[in-house]
Scaffold this motif. Sequence first.
Motif, PDB file in Angstrom:
ATOM      1  N   ALA A   1      10.463  18.592   1.627  1.00 46.02           N
ATOM      2  CA  ALA A   1      11.255  17.605   1.958  1.00 46.02           C
ATOM      3  C   ALA A   1      10.940  17.009   3.533  1.00 46.02           C
ATOM      4  CB  ALA A   1      12.813  17.625   1.702  1.00 46.02           C
ATOM      5  N   VAL A   2      10.908  18.134   4.380  1.00 44.19           N
ATOM      6  CA  VAL A   2      10.526  17.767   5.782  1.00 44.19           C
ATOM      7  C   VAL A   2       9.340  17.119   5.998  1.00 44.19           C
ATOM      8  CG1 VAL A   2      10.384  19.012   7.973  1.00 44.19           C
ATOM      9  CG2 VAL A   2      12.407  19.372   6.493  1.00 44.19           C
ATOM     10  N   ARG A   3       8.228  17.918   5.402  1.00 41.35           N
ATOM     11  CA  ARG A   3       6.882  17.245   5.287  1.00 41.35           C
ATOM     12  C   ARG A   3       6.818  16.057   5.132  1.00 41.35           C
ATOM     13  NH1 ARG A   3       5.241  22.818   4.097  1.00 41.35           N
ATOM     14  NH2 ARG A   3       5.183  22.415   1.867  1.00 41.35           N
ATOM     15  N   ASN A   4       7.375  15.720   3.824  1.00 45.57           N
ATOM     16  CA  ASN A   4       7.527  14.173   3.432  1.00 45.57           C
ATOM     17  C   ASN A   4       8.132  13.320   4.459  1.00 45.57           C
ATOM     18  OD1 ASN A   4       6.176  15.235   0.990  1.00 45.57           O
ATOM     19  ND2 ASN A   4       8.129  14.993  -0.185  1.00 45.57           N
ATOM     20  N   LYS A   5       9.063  13.403   5.172  1.00 43.84           N
ATOM     21  CA  LYS A   5       9.671  12.835   6.169  1.00 43.84           C
ATOM     22  C   LYS A   5       8.849  12.705   7.405  1.00 43.84           C
ATOM     23  CE  LYS A   5      13.855  11.561   5.781  1.00 43.84           C
ATOM     24  NZ  LYS A   5      14.143  10.213   5.423  1.00 43.84           N
ATOM     25  N   GLU A   6       7.641  13.701   7.595  1.00 36.67           N
ATOM     26  CA  GLU A   6       7.131  13.503   8.758  1.00 36.67           C
ATOM     27  C   GLU A   6       5.802  12.461   8.198  1.00 36.67           C
ATOM     28  OE1 GLU A   6       5.633  17.490   9.361  1.00 36.67           O
ATOM     29  OE2 GLU A   6       7.570  17.710  10.258  1.00 36.67           O
ATOM     30  N   GLN A   7       5.583  12.067   7.311  1.00 35.29           N
ATOM     31  CA  GLN A   7       4.320  11.275   6.913  1.00 35.29           C
ATOM     32  C   GLN A   7       4.842   9.854   7.482  1.00 35.29           C
ATOM     33  OE1 GLN A   7       4.031  11.464   2.655  1.00 35.29           O
ATOM     34  NE2 GLN A   7       2.961  13.295   2.674  1.00 35.29           N
ATOM     35  N   VAL A   8       3.672   9.007   7.847  1.00 32.88           N
ATOM     36  CA  VAL A   8       3.899   7.727   8.186  1.00 32.88           C
ATOM     37  C   VAL A   8       3.646   6.937   7.015  1.00 32.88           C
ATOM     38  CG1 VAL A   8       3.130   6.120   9.646  1.00 32.88           C
ATOM     39  CG2 VAL A   8       3.112   8.435  10.380  1.00 32.88           C
ATOM     40  N   PHE A   9       4.690   5.746   6.692  1.00 36.03           N
ATOM     41  CA  PHE A   9       4.535   4.996   5.490  1.00 36.03           C
ATOM     42  C   PHE A   9       4.346   3.814   6.191  1.00 36.03           C
ATOM     43  CE2 PHE A   9       7.019   8.497   3.864  1.00 36.03           C
ATOM     44  CZ  PHE A   9       6.575   8.608   2.762  1.00 36.03           C
ATOM     45  N   VAL A  10       3.482   2.894   5.702  1.00 46.79           N
ATOM     46  CA  VAL A  10       2.956   1.600   5.909  1.00 46.79           C
ATOM     47  C   VAL A  10       3.193   0.648   5.058  1.00 46.79           C
ATOM     48  CG1 VAL A  10       1.107   2.411   7.437  1.00 46.79           C
ATOM     49  CG2 VAL A  10       0.478   1.954   5.094  1.00 46.79           C
ATOM     50  N   SER A  11       3.652  -0.620   5.518  1.00 46.01           N
ATOM     51  CA  SER A  11       3.899  -1.542   4.676  1.00 46.01           C
ATOM     52  C   SER A  11       2.743  -2.083   3.818  1.00 46.01           C
ATOM     53  CB  SER A  11       4.660  -2.839   5.194  1.00 46.01           C
ATOM     54  OG  SER A  11       3.595  -3.362   6.262  1.00 46.01           O
ATOM     55  N   ARG A  12       2.895  -2.797   2.470  1.00 49.18           N
ATOM     56  CA  ARG A  12       1.913  -3.181   1.932  1.00 49.18           C
ATOM     57  C   ARG A  12       1.354  -4.509   2.572  1.00 49.18           C
ATOM     58  NH1 ARG A  12       0.882  -3.258  -3.526  1.00 49.18           N
ATOM     59  NH2 ARG A  12       2.778  -1.970  -4.010  1.00 49.18           N
ATOM     60  N   PRO A  13      -0.233  -4.410   2.803  1.00 51.62           N
ATOM     61  CA  PRO A  13      -0.833  -5.449   3.470  1.00 51.62           C
ATOM     62  C   PRO A  13      -0.741  -6.838   2.499  1.00 51.62           C
ATOM     63  CG  PRO A  13      -2.260  -3.869   2.704  1.00 51.62           C
ATOM     64  CD  PRO A  13      -0.932  -3.369   2.301  1.00 51.62           C
ATOM     65  N   VAL A  14      -1.034  -7.926   3.351  1.00 55.06           N
ATOM     66  CA  VAL A  14      -1.229  -9.175   2.729  1.00 55.06           C
ATOM     67  C   VAL A  14      -2.736  -9.378   2.787  1.00 55.06           C
ATOM     68  CG1 VAL A  14      -0.867 -11.481   2.713  1.00 55.06           C
ATOM     69  CG2 VAL A  14       1.076  -9.655   3.294  1.00 55.06           C
ATOM     70  N   LEU A  15      -3.477  -9.445   1.479  1.00 56.09           N
ATOM     71  CA  LEU A  15      -4.806  -9.719   1.525  1.00 56.09           C
ATOM     72  C   LEU A  15      -5.188 -11.293   1.625  1.00 56.09           C
ATOM     73  CD1 LEU A  15      -5.916  -7.141  -1.188  1.00 56.09           C
ATOM     74  CD2 LEU A  15      -5.933  -6.901   1.167  1.00 56.09           C
ATOM     75  N   SER A  16      -6.226 -11.684   2.276  1.00 55.93           N
ATOM     76  CA  SER A  16      -6.715 -12.964   2.286  1.00 55.93           C
ATOM     77  C   SER A  16      -7.277 -13.280   0.973  1.00 55.93           C
ATOM     78  CB  SER A  16      -7.881 -13.197   3.365  1.00 55.93           C
ATOM     79  OG  SER A  16      -8.857 -12.337   3.017  1.00 55.93           O
ATOM     80  N   GLU A  17      -7.342 -14.716   0.672  1.00 61.51           N
ATOM     81  CA  GLU A  17      -7.881 -15.147  -0.496  1.00 61.51           C
ATOM     82  C   GLU A  17      -9.360 -14.685  -0.853  1.00 61.51           C
ATOM     83  OE1 GLU A  17      -6.234 -16.497  -3.263  1.00 61.51           O
ATOM     84  OE2 GLU A  17      -4.371 -16.463  -1.906  1.00 61.51           O
ATOM     85  N   GLU A  18     -10.101 -14.625   0.222  1.00 58.82           N
ATOM     86  CA  GLU A  18     -11.451 -14.378   0.237  1.00 58.82           C
ATOM     87  C   GLU A  18     -11.717 -12.741  -0.354  1.00 58.82           C
ATOM     88  OE1 GLU A  18     -10.195 -15.609   3.217  1.00 58.82           O
ATOM     89  OE2 GLU A  18     -11.066 -17.735   2.686  1.00 58.82           O
ATOM     90  N   TRP A  19     -10.849 -12.020   0.395  1.00 60.89           N
ATOM     91  CA  TRP A  19     -10.959 -10.492   0.027  1.00 60.89           C
ATOM     92  C   TRP A  19     -10.367 -10.331  -1.430  1.00 60.89           C
ATOM     93  CZ3 TRP A  19     -12.821  -7.355   3.271  1.00 60.89           C
ATOM     94  CH2 TRP A  19     -12.612  -5.782   2.988  1.00 60.89           C
ATOM     95  N   LYS A  20      -9.257 -11.118  -1.839  1.00 57.93           N
ATOM     96  CA  LYS A  20      -9.033 -10.702  -3.368  1.00 57.93           C
ATOM     97  C   LYS A  20      -9.946 -11.436  -4.315  1.00 57.93           C
ATOM     98  CE  LYS A  20      -4.046 -11.889  -2.487  1.00 57.93           C
ATOM     99  NZ  LYS A  20      -3.082 -12.841  -2.696  1.00 57.93           N
ATOM    100  N   GLU A  21     -10.595 -12.170  -4.001  1.00 55.93           N
ATOM    101  CA  GLU A  21     -11.805 -12.965  -4.692  1.00 55.93           C
ATOM    102  C   GLU A  21     -12.943 -11.960  -4.828  1.00 55.93           C
ATOM    103  OE1 GLU A  21     -13.144 -16.797  -3.143  1.00 55.93           O
ATOM    104  OE2 GLU A  21     -11.178 -17.513  -3.490  1.00 55.93           O
ATOM    105  N   GLU A  22     -13.216 -11.144  -3.784  1.00 61.28           N
ATOM    106  CA  GLU A  22     -14.309 -10.079  -3.897  1.00 61.28           C
ATOM    107  C   GLU A  22     -13.941  -9.024  -4.714  1.00 61.28           C
ATOM    108  OE1 GLU A  22     -17.549  -7.611  -2.541  1.00 61.28           O
ATOM    109  OE2 GLU A  22     -17.153  -9.692  -2.099  1.00 61.28           O
ATOM    110  N   ILE A  23     -12.545  -8.603  -4.442  1.00 66.08           N
ATOM    111  CA  ILE A  23     -12.042  -7.608  -5.559  1.00 66.08           C
ATOM    112  C   ILE A  23     -11.963  -8.107  -6.826  1.00 66.08           C
ATOM    113  CG2 ILE A  23      -9.908  -6.190  -6.180  1.00 66.08           C
ATOM    114  CD1 ILE A  23      -9.237  -6.059  -3.137  1.00 66.08           C
ATOM    115  N   ASN A  24     -11.738  -9.157  -7.169  1.00 67.90           N
ATOM    116  CA  ASN A  24     -11.800  -9.750  -8.456  1.00 67.90           C
ATOM    117  C   ASN A  24     -13.207  -9.979  -9.177  1.00 67.90           C
ATOM    118  OD1 ASN A  24      -9.197  -9.760  -8.720  1.00 67.90           O
ATOM    119  ND2 ASN A  24      -9.047 -12.099  -8.123  1.00 67.90           N
ATOM    120  N   ARG A  25     -14.131 -10.275  -7.839  1.00 68.50           N
ATOM    121  CA  ARG A  25     -15.584 -10.089  -8.532  1.00 68.50           C
ATOM    122  C   ARG A  25     -16.129  -8.919  -9.008  1.00 68.50           C
ATOM    123  NH1 ARG A  25     -16.676 -13.909  -4.844  1.00 68.50           N
ATOM    124  NH2 ARG A  25     -16.801 -12.369  -3.105  1.00 68.50           N
TER     125      ARG A  25
END
Length: 128
Positions: free
Chosen positions: A42-66
């Motif tokens: 539990a202490v090790r889990n607390k030490e992990q750095v959590f980041v927020s979900r990124p917002v992808l650009s439309e071009e990036w989403k299209e590349e993933i969808n392709r």
Amino acid sequence: MGKYDAYIEWDRPVSKKYGRMSRQNRAKQFAPFAAVKGLDQAVRNKEQVFVSRPVLSEEWKEEINRNLSALRKEDGAFAVYYSCGQYLQLSGVVTGIDRFRRIIRIEDTEIDFDDLLGLDIIDMDSAR
């Protein structure tokens, strides 16, 4: 002459019931132990750095969808995805694509399409 000098030459007391304890067993007395099960994890889990979900650009989403459209079962894939506040990477053989549930399975890991941050089709023979 000091107050306790007479006692310095005495031998250590030895238990009549248990005898002399070995150095190894004496050292075990001071070994760390888990007083609360799972606390260290539990202490090790607390030490992990959590980041927020990124917002992808439309071009990036299209590349993933392709790349998702071109991807087939048994293809090799390299995915970067967001899970539980972390960016993770995974490469391996695609074992399933469920376009209705919007899930891709690489080896034993299921990844939601919406969690993908990057996806590349790779040649598994040259990756080894």
